[in-house]
Design a protein around this motif. Structure first.
Motif, PDB file in Angstrom:
ATOM      1  N   ILE A 122       0.809  -1.133  -0.098  1.00 59.60           N
ATOM      2  CA  ILE A 122      -0.015  -0.013  -0.017  1.00 59.60           C
ATOM      3  C   ILE A 122       0.914   1.118   0.093  1.00 59.60           C
ATOM      4  CG2 ILE A 122      -1.936   1.218   1.014  1.00 59.60           C
ATOM      5  CD1 ILE A 122      -2.459  -1.811   0.256  1.00 59.60           C
ATOM      6  N   HIS A 123       0.718   2.044  -1.057  1.00 59.84           N
ATOM      7  CA  HIS A 123       1.677   3.185  -1.280  1.00 59.84           C
ATOM      8  C   HIS A 123       0.810   4.366  -0.787  1.00 59.84           C
ATOM      9  CE1 HIS A 123       4.565   1.286  -3.679  1.00 59.84           C
ATOM     10  NE2 HIS A 123       3.705   0.450  -4.165  1.00 59.84           N
ATOM     11  N   ILE A 124       1.292   4.937   0.450  1.00 57.12           N
ATOM     12  CA  ILE A 124       0.580   5.954   1.060  1.00 57.12           C
ATOM     13  C   ILE A 124       0.871   7.334   0.744  1.00 57.12           C
ATOM     14  CG2 ILE A 124      -0.434   7.061   3.425  1.00 57.12           C
ATOM     15  CD1 ILE A 124       0.244   4.249   4.730  1.00 57.12           C
ATOM     16  N   VAL A 125       0.223   8.082  -0.078  1.00 57.89           N
ATOM     17  CA  VAL A 125       0.818   9.384  -0.498  1.00 57.89           C
ATOM     18  C   VAL A 125      -0.049  10.633   0.470  1.00 57.89           C
ATOM     19  CG1 VAL A 125       1.355  10.840  -2.492  1.00 57.89           C
ATOM     20  CG2 VAL A 125       1.380   8.266  -2.681  1.00 57.89           C
ATOM     21  N   ASP A 126       0.511  11.167   1.329  1.00 61.28           N
ATOM     22  CA  ASP A 126      -0.203  12.296   2.112  1.00 61.28           C
ATOM     23  C   ASP A 126       0.929  13.115   2.491  1.00 61.28           C
ATOM     24  OD1 ASP A 126      -1.560  13.464   4.261  1.00 61.28           O
ATOM     25  OD2 ASP A 126      -3.193  12.061   3.559  1.00 61.28           O
ATOM     26  N   ASP A 127       0.686  14.345   2.574  1.00 58.08           N
ATOM     27  CA  ASP A 127       1.636  15.347   3.398  1.00 58.08           C
ATOM     28  C   ASP A 127       1.366  15.382   4.733  1.00 58.08           C
ATOM     29  OD1 ASP A 127      -0.780  16.322   3.048  1.00 58.08           O
ATOM     30  OD2 ASP A 127      -0.006  18.674   3.236  1.00 58.08           O
ATOM     31  N   ASP A 128       0.451  14.670   5.518  1.00 59.05           N
ATOM     32  CA  ASP A 128       0.494  14.893   6.713  1.00 59.05           C
ATOM     33  C   ASP A 128       1.211  13.536   7.551  1.00 59.05           C
ATOM     34  OD1 ASP A 128      -0.409  14.315   9.599  1.00 59.05           O
ATOM     35  OD2 ASP A 128      -2.561  15.083   8.930  1.00 59.05           O
ATOM     36  N   ALA A 129       2.220  13.634   8.170  1.00 56.35           N
ATOM     37  CA  ALA A 129       3.181  12.703   8.482  1.00 56.35           C
ATOM     38  C   ALA A 129       2.659  11.753   9.533  1.00 56.35           C
ATOM     39  CB  ALA A 129       4.418  13.161   9.174  1.00 56.35           C
ATOM     40  N   SER A 130       1.601  12.569  10.554  1.00 54.64           N
ATOM     41  CA  SER A 130       1.109  11.760  11.765  1.00 54.64           C
ATOM     42  C   SER A 130      -0.104  10.728  11.165  1.00 54.64           C
ATOM     43  CB  SER A 130       0.380  12.875  12.669  1.00 54.64           C
ATOM     44  OG  SER A 130      -0.617  13.535  12.070  1.00 54.64           O
ATOM     45  N   PHE A 131      -0.794  11.231   9.828  1.00 54.52           N
ATOM     46  CA  PHE A 131      -1.833  10.471   9.320  1.00 54.52           C
ATOM     47  C   PHE A 131      -0.918   9.168   8.624  1.00 54.52           C
ATOM     48  CE2 PHE A 131      -3.944   9.104   5.526  1.00 54.52           C
ATOM     49  CZ  PHE A 131      -5.298   8.873   5.924  1.00 54.52           C
ATOM     50  N   ARG A 132       0.038   9.495   7.914  1.00 56.67           N
ATOM     51  CA  ARG A 132       0.787   8.326   7.294  1.00 56.67           C
ATOM     52  C   ARG A 132       1.273   7.389   8.503  1.00 56.67           C
ATOM     53  NH1 ARG A 132       3.918  12.517   5.034  1.00 56.67           N
ATOM     54  NH2 ARG A 132       5.764  11.395   5.971  1.00 56.67           N
ATOM     55  N   ALA A 133       1.543   7.975   9.345  1.00 57.07           N
ATOM     56  CA  ALA A 133       2.239   6.944  10.681  1.00 57.07           C
ATOM     57  C   ALA A 133       0.734   6.083  11.138  1.00 57.07           C
ATOM     58  CB  ALA A 133       2.692   7.779  11.567  1.00 57.07           C
ATOM     59  N   ALA A 134      -0.212   6.703  11.307  1.00 57.11           N
ATOM     60  CA  ALA A 134      -1.324   6.174  12.109  1.00 57.11           C
ATOM     61  C   ALA A 134      -1.920   5.161  10.957  1.00 57.11           C
ATOM     62  CB  ALA A 134      -2.527   7.088  12.217  1.00 57.11           C
ATOM     63  N   ILE A 135      -2.141   5.326   9.612  1.00 55.75           N
ATOM     64  CA  ILE A 135      -2.543   4.610   8.767  1.00 55.75           C
ATOM     65  C   ILE A 135      -1.543   3.429   8.485  1.00 55.75           C
ATOM     66  CG2 ILE A 135      -3.204   4.274   6.214  1.00 55.75           C
ATOM     67  CD1 ILE A 135      -5.376   5.453   7.718  1.00 55.75           C
ATOM     68  N   SER A 136      -0.178   3.636   8.564  1.00 51.26           N
ATOM     69  CA  SER A 136       0.920   2.515   8.356  1.00 51.26           C
ATOM     70  C   SER A 136       0.555   1.247   9.292  1.00 51.26           C
ATOM     71  CB  SER A 136       2.208   3.301   8.514  1.00 51.26           C
ATOM     72  OG  SER A 136       2.441   4.052   7.290  1.00 51.26           O
ATOM     73  N   ARG A 137       0.402   2.022  10.885  1.00 53.17           N
ATOM     74  CA  ARG A 137       0.215   1.066  11.752  1.00 53.17           C
ATOM     75  C   ARG A 137      -1.096   0.139  11.736  1.00 53.17           C
ATOM     76  NH1 ARG A 137       1.844   5.499  14.922  1.00 53.17           N
ATOM     77  NH2 ARG A 137      -0.399   6.010  15.478  1.00 53.17           N
ATOM     78  N   VAL A 138      -2.079   0.619  11.126  1.00 53.94           N
ATOM     79  CA  VAL A 138      -3.240  -0.164  10.898  1.00 53.94           C
ATOM     80  C   VAL A 138      -3.010  -0.807   9.795  1.00 53.94           C
ATOM     81  CG1 VAL A 138      -5.889  -0.053  10.047  1.00 53.94           C
ATOM     82  CG2 VAL A 138      -4.811   1.904  11.737  1.00 53.94           C
ATOM     83  N   LEU A 139      -2.602  -0.762   8.689  1.00 57.45           N
ATOM     84  CA  LEU A 139      -2.362  -1.500   7.589  1.00 57.45           C
ATOM     85  C   LEU A 139      -1.330  -2.693   7.794  1.00 57.45           C
ATOM     86  CD1 LEU A 139      -2.630   1.183   4.682  1.00 57.45           C
ATOM     87  CD2 LEU A 139      -4.439  -0.398   5.498  1.00 57.45           C
TER      88      LEU A 139
END
Length: 214
Positions: free
Chosen positions: A7-24
């Motif tokens: 899953i390639h997460i492309v988002d300028d919000d670092a906290s969002f990327r980190a949170a979604i990464s953990r879930v995935l």
């Protein structure tokens, strides 16, 4: 798709990327994250295939612009948009351009995983279909120029004597070419030959008249 889907997460919000990464990651996915559309484009050549989880609103180069750029590159990975400031025109534009889904933040884990799994399943089905078409085109490429002419005419329902007349040769010769066409295409019936022509775009589904033998 072999191995864990990426899953390639492309988002300028670092906290969002980190949170979604953990879930995935907990859900069994491999993760690659990017702070901008530009950084994703820079690494795309060496990136593993997968699903793109893409933010709409990013500075300089937004998600819709990245979607357009990927289309120009004939890049077929599925895209699931996520945004905190979505609107109907934007979502319609994204979906019409081929996005698999358009989700509003915050999104539940179940909704996100369902969207990603649907996107990956569709991508895998499309890939298998394209692999089959490429395989069939490889078989067609083994035909000689004259066999290709015979193939094109036979799948359009032309009888052997009609093909012989059109190509200026004997009916016996056409029968021999026809036999080689069937052998090289690894088919045993006229219907199978027509199916190959249709699947590879050489024949519209309505073009064959169903004449197998003359």
């Amino acid at each position: 798709m072999t191995g864990a889907p990426v899953i390639h997460i492309v988002d300028d919000d670092a906290s969002f990327r980190a949170a979604i990464s953990r879930v995935l990651k907990v859900s069994g996915f491999e993760i690659a994250d990017y702070e901008s559309a530009i950084s994703f484009l820079r690494g795309i050549e060496t990136a593993k295939p997968g699903c793109i989880l893409l933010d709409v609103n990013m500075p300089s180069f937004d998600g819709l612009q990245l979607q357009e750029e990927l289309a120009k590159l004939s890049h077929g990975w599925p895209i699931v948009f996520m945004t905190g400031r979505g609107d109907v025109p934007t979502s319609v534009r994204a979906i019409k351009a081929g996005a698999e889904d358009f989700l509003l933040k915050p999104v539940s884990k179940e909704t996100l995983l369902d969207a990603i799994r649907r996107a990956l399943a569709g991508f895998e089905a499309t890939k298998q279909q394209q692999d089959q078409i490429n395989s069939l085109r490889s078989l067609i490429a083994t035909l000689t120029p004259r066999e290709s002419e015979v193939f094109a005419l036979m799948v359009r329902g032309k009888m052997n004597k009609q093909i012989a007349f059109q190509l200026g040769t004997s009916e016996r010769t056409i029968k021999a070419h026809r036999h080689m066409v069937m052998e090289k295409l690894q088919v045993h019936s006229f219907a199978e030959a027509v199916s190959i022509a249709e699947k590879t775009g050489l024949l519209a589904p309505s073009a064959a008249r169903g004449v197998e033998n003359p």
